[in-house]
Enzyme design. Structure first.
Site, PDB file in Angstrom:
ATOM      1  N   SER A 167     -20.788 -11.719 -34.229  1.00 10.98           N
ATOM      2  CA  SER A 167     -19.704 -12.608 -33.819  1.00 10.98           C
ATOM      3  C   SER A 167     -18.628 -11.791 -33.117  1.00 10.98           C
ATOM      4  CB  SER A 167     -19.107 -13.313 -35.041  1.00 10.98           C
ATOM      5  OG  SER A 167     -20.085 -14.078 -35.705  1.00 10.98           O
ATOM      6  N   GLN A 197     -17.060 -20.459 -31.079  1.00 12.59           N
ATOM      7  CA  GLN A 197     -17.326 -19.033 -31.315  1.00 12.59           C
ATOM      8  C   GLN A 197     -18.186 -18.473 -30.181  1.00 12.59           C
ATOM      9  OE1 GLN A 197     -20.358 -17.205 -34.225  1.00 12.59           O
ATOM     10  NE2 GLN A 197     -18.467 -17.155 -35.408  1.00 12.59           N
ATOM     11  N   ASP A 225     -18.662 -20.067 -40.388  1.00 15.50           N
ATOM     12  CA  ASP A 225     -19.379 -18.990 -39.695  1.00 15.50           C
ATOM     13  C   ASP A 225     -20.877 -19.016 -39.999  1.00 15.50           C
ATOM     14  OD1 ASP A 225     -19.437 -16.777 -37.975  1.00 15.50           O
ATOM     15  OD2 ASP A 225     -19.242 -15.344 -39.619  1.00 15.50           O
TER      16      ASP A 225
END
Length: 290
Positions: free
Chosen positions: A228, A278, A204
């Site tokens: 996110s 993502q 991430d």
């Protein structure tokens, strides 16, 4: 083992409360403002791993539903969706204040032989020729308000060296494709399940920033709100995160206040071990009239 390494390993060593019910520490991750998304994913994966034997995760798909509160623990409830002959499926719900902050599905597979191919790793400078993020932070500490300087300079367990880093405080319009090397030397003795959790945590990092690069923005400009929205990851091979890995990222599309980002993770010698995708919120902040 350094204190910062032990802190992260402890963060991912979640506590079992009951059958299929676990508790993870909320504080101590990458940021003090809210729980780092990679932390919740890694803890959710750790919770799932606590209900699986003899199989490694090959994919996970997670949705971020609410920001995590670092002042309290996170409760993880695991649903044993399926235990098949070759595949095991788990669903994990992360809960704070009685509400979901993340839900995740993860699949685990027995080891099998099969056909193999992969894309080649891009040619980039070696990590020992690049400036570490810790050194970059030290060189730029005066650009950060004094009240935030201690947090800005705080030691972190994962070493990062970017190939073409943006100036966080005065970013330029650059291509979305970007690369970084990362590793955690303190992970040398971690088991295969923890290696996956650590890489999920690190996956991430910087990924959402790929969709900001073509627009000359970073989190520090104060002109865009980011978060996110979801995170998917596929593990292609066992991981040893103590060694250098190349994380190569791009952003094929931004629009509708969202940015889509992709990543591939290679070992130092070029083996593709993981892929990531993502989508994130990219909402422009309108300036208030004077």
């Amino acid at each position: 083992m350094t204190d910062i390494v032990a802190e992260l390993l402890n963060l991912l060593d979640i506590e079992q409360l009951e059958v299929d019910l676990f508790r993870g520490i909320g504080s101590g991750g990458e940021t003090t403002m809210r729980i780092f998304g990679g932390q919740v994913i890694a803890q959710a994966l750790a919770a799932a791993y606590n209900t699986v034997e003899g199989r490694l995760c090959h994919s996970l798909h997670a949705y971020f539903i609410r920001p995590g509160d670092p002042s309290i623990p996170v409760i993880y409830s695991v649903d044993r969706a399926r235990d098949g002959g070759s595949f095991t499926t788990r669903r994990v719900i992360a809960i704070q204040h009685g509400k979901q902050i993340l839900n995740m599905s993860a699949s685990f597979h027995v080891e099998e032989d099969g056909l193999h191919h992969q894309h080649e790793m891009p040619e980039v400078p070696e990590p020992d020729t690049l400036v570490s993020r810790a050194k970059w932070r030290e060189e730029n500490k005066d650009k950060v308000p004094e009240k935030h300087r201690k947090e800005f300079l705080r030691a972190r367990p994962i070493e990062i060296r970017e190939v073409a880093p943006q100036d966080w405080f005065n970013p330029k319009v650059v291509e979305d494709r970007n690369h970084l090397w990362f590793r955690m030397p303190g992970a040398r003795d971690a088991n295969p399940q923890m290696q996956h959790c650590l890489m999920a945590y690190a996956s991430d990092m910087n990924l959402l920033g790929s969709s900001l690069r073509p627009h000359g923005q970073t989190w520090f400009t104060g002109q865009v709100m980011t978060a996110s929205l979801d995170h998917a990851m596929w593990f292609h091979a066992p991981v040893n995160f103590a060694d250098w890995h190349l994380y190569t990222m791009d952003s094929p599309f931004t629009g509708g206040a969202r940015g889509f980002n992709r990543g591939t993770i290679y070992t130092h010698d070029g083996q593709l071990v993981a892929s990531v995708a993502q989508e994130g919120l990219m909402r422009q902040i309108k300036k208030k009239p004077d």
